[in-house]
Design a protein around this motif. Structure first.
Motif, PDB file in Angstrom:
ATOM      1  N   ARG A 131      10.208  23.830 -11.772  1.00  0.00           N
ATOM      2  CA  ARG A 131      10.184  24.703 -10.605  1.00  0.00           C
ATOM      3  C   ARG A 131       9.292  24.102  -9.528  1.00  0.00           C
ATOM      4  O   ARG A 131       8.301  23.437  -9.827  1.00  0.00           O
ATOM      5  CB  ARG A 131       9.700  26.101 -10.997  1.00  0.00           C
ATOM      6  N   ILE A 132       9.657  24.375  -8.284  1.00  0.00           N
ATOM      7  CA  ILE A 132       8.919  23.861  -7.132  1.00  0.00           C
ATOM      8  C   ILE A 132       9.182  24.798  -5.962  1.00  0.00           C
ATOM      9  O   ILE A 132      10.195  25.511  -5.954  1.00  0.00           O
ATOM     10  CB  ILE A 132       9.343  22.404  -6.815  1.00  0.00           C
ATOM     11  N   ASP A 133       8.272  24.802  -4.992  1.00  0.00           N
ATOM     12  CA  ASP A 133       8.503  25.597  -3.788  1.00  0.00           C
ATOM     13  C   ASP A 133       8.071  24.793  -2.571  1.00  0.00           C
ATOM     14  O   ASP A 133       7.314  23.835  -2.688  1.00  0.00           O
ATOM     15  CB  ASP A 133       7.732  26.925  -3.844  1.00  0.00           C
ATOM     16  N   THR A 134       8.572  25.197  -1.419  1.00  0.00           N
ATOM     17  CA  THR A 134       8.152  24.581  -0.163  1.00  0.00           C
ATOM     18  C   THR A 134       8.366  25.549   0.993  1.00  0.00           C
ATOM     19  O   THR A 134       9.087  26.538   0.861  1.00  0.00           O
ATOM     20  CB  THR A 134       8.883  23.244   0.096  1.00  0.00           C
ATOM     21  N   HIS A 135       7.745  25.227   2.095  1.00  0.00           N
ATOM     22  CA  HIS A 135       7.853  26.016   3.318  1.00  0.00           C
ATOM     23  C   HIS A 135       9.317  26.000   3.796  1.00  0.00           C
ATOM     24  O   HIS A 135       9.983  24.961   3.725  1.00  0.00           O
ATOM     25  CB  HIS A 135       6.939  25.395   4.379  1.00  0.00           C
ATOM     26  N   THR A 164      -2.194  34.355   3.499  1.00  0.00           N
ATOM     27  CA  THR A 164      -1.843  35.286   2.425  1.00  0.00           C
ATOM     28  C   THR A 164      -0.396  35.715   2.593  1.00  0.00           C
ATOM     29  O   THR A 164       0.105  35.875   3.705  1.00  0.00           O
ATOM     30  CB  THR A 164      -2.749  36.530   2.435  1.00  0.00           C
ATOM     31  N   ASN A 165       0.253  35.863   1.460  1.00  0.00           N
ATOM     32  CA  ASN A 165       1.647  36.287   1.416  1.00  0.00           C
ATOM     33  C   ASN A 165       2.560  35.313   2.167  1.00  0.00           C
ATOM     34  O   ASN A 165       3.525  35.717   2.812  1.00  0.00           O
ATOM     35  CB  ASN A 165       1.801  37.712   1.966  1.00  0.00           C
ATOM     36  N   GLY A 166       2.235  34.032   2.080  1.00  0.00           N
ATOM     37  CA  GLY A 166       3.061  33.011   2.723  1.00  0.00           C
ATOM     38  C   GLY A 166       4.401  32.876   2.029  1.00  0.00           C
ATOM     39  O   GLY A 166       4.482  32.823   0.807  1.00  0.00           O
ATOM     40  N   ILE A 167       5.453  32.823   2.807  1.00  0.00           N
ATOM     41  CA  ILE A 167       6.806  32.708   2.262  1.00  0.00           C
ATOM     42  C   ILE A 167       7.093  31.245   1.936  1.00  0.00           C
ATOM     43  O   ILE A 167       6.892  30.357   2.772  1.00  0.00           O
ATOM     44  CB  ILE A 167       7.843  33.252   3.261  1.00  0.00           C
ATOM     45  N   ARG A 168       7.585  31.019   0.724  1.00  0.00           N
ATOM     46  CA  ARG A 168       8.017  29.692   0.300  1.00  0.00           C
ATOM     47  C   ARG A 168       9.357  29.810  -0.398  1.00  0.00           C
ATOM     48  O   ARG A 168       9.593  30.738  -1.159  1.00  0.00           O
ATOM     49  CB  ARG A 168       7.012  29.044  -0.683  1.00  0.00           C
ATOM     50  N   TRP A 169      10.242  28.876  -0.128  1.00  0.00           N
ATOM     51  CA  TRP A 169      11.508  28.843  -0.832  1.00  0.00           C
ATOM     52  C   TRP A 169      11.274  28.239  -2.207  1.00  0.00           C
ATOM     53  O   TRP A 169      10.604  27.204  -2.336  1.00  0.00           O
ATOM     54  CB  TRP A 169      12.526  28.030  -0.048  1.00  0.00           C
ATOM     55  N   ALA A 170      11.821  28.895  -3.209  1.00  0.00           N
ATOM     56  CA  ALA A 170      11.615  28.487  -4.601  1.00  0.00           C
ATOM     57  C   ALA A 170      12.883  27.819  -5.140  1.00  0.00           C
ATOM     58  O   ALA A 170      14.002  28.299  -4.915  1.00  0.00           O
ATOM     59  CB  ALA A 170      11.272  29.712  -5.446  1.00  0.00           C
ATOM     60  N   TYR A 171      12.671  26.723  -5.853  1.00  0.00           N
ATOM     61  CA  TYR A 171      13.769  25.926  -6.394  1.00  0.00           C
ATOM     62  C   TYR A 171      13.558  25.721  -7.892  1.00  0.00           C
ATOM     63  O   TYR A 171      12.432  25.728  -8.375  1.00  0.00           O
ATOM     64  CB  TYR A 171      13.830  24.561  -5.715  1.00  0.00           C
TER      65      TYR A 171
END
Length: 175
Positions: A131-135, A164-171
């Motif tokens: 799993r990984i995430d990014t902006h 705080t509560n930063g949105i990141r797309w999760a893969y």
């Protein structure tokens, strides 16, 4: 062709890793992204990675060119996912964080090679779920992620420094 390989980072690599992270932070800022602009990751983050033996360096002809931290087991960042779902509910996965390449090595497909090295190393250790995430605006990182077979699974929210509560797309990819 240069010699390119990955190894576990050591305490004596801390200053080179901080340089890699700071360089990536400047790059993200130039791209107009808020990612990594709130004081995270920082030297304390890197020291913690090193003490927990979860930091990895990409080296080109023996010189540090990239860095990533790999966490194994359940990652609190990925506990709650919105606008989608993980492919499974397993907790024995590897999560990839703080993935960065020095600017002088960008455009050489080294990020793809680094990701392949990470997947291979942790596959050999028995991990099949990654799993990984990014902006959402980090298109170069999204290209690396998708180019290595990951699929977007939803959105996770992070707390990094002052953000705080930063949105990141999760893969996720399951091998």
């Amino acid at each position: 062709m240069p010699l390119v390989y990955m190894r576990r980072a050591r305490v004596e690599d801390a200053s080179a890793i901080v340089e890699i992270i700071d360089n990536a932070r400047k790059y993200l800022k130039l791209q107009g992204m808020s990612q990594w602009q709130a004081g995270y990751p920082n030297q304390d983050t890197i020291i913690e990675d090193l003490s927990l033996e979860r930091g990895y360096l990409l080296l080109v002809d023996g010189q540090p060119a990239g860095y990533s931290a790999i966490l194994t087991g359940e990652d609190p960042v990925y506990t709650l996912i919105t606008d989608g779902q993980w492919l499974n509910s397993r907790t024995d996965y590897a999560s990839i964080h703080r993935f960065a390449i020095l600017d002088r090595y960008r455009g050489q497909k080294l990020a793809q090679r680094f990701m392949t090295g990470i997947l291979t190393t942790f596959y050999e250790q028995g991990y099949r779920d990654f799993r990984i995430d990014t902006h959402p605006e980090n298109m170069p990182m999204q290209a690396v992620i998708i180019g290595n077979g990951f699929e977007k699974r939803g959105v996770v929210h992070i707390n990094e420094g002052d953000e705080t509560n930063g949105i990141r797309w999760a893969y996720q990819v399951v091998l």
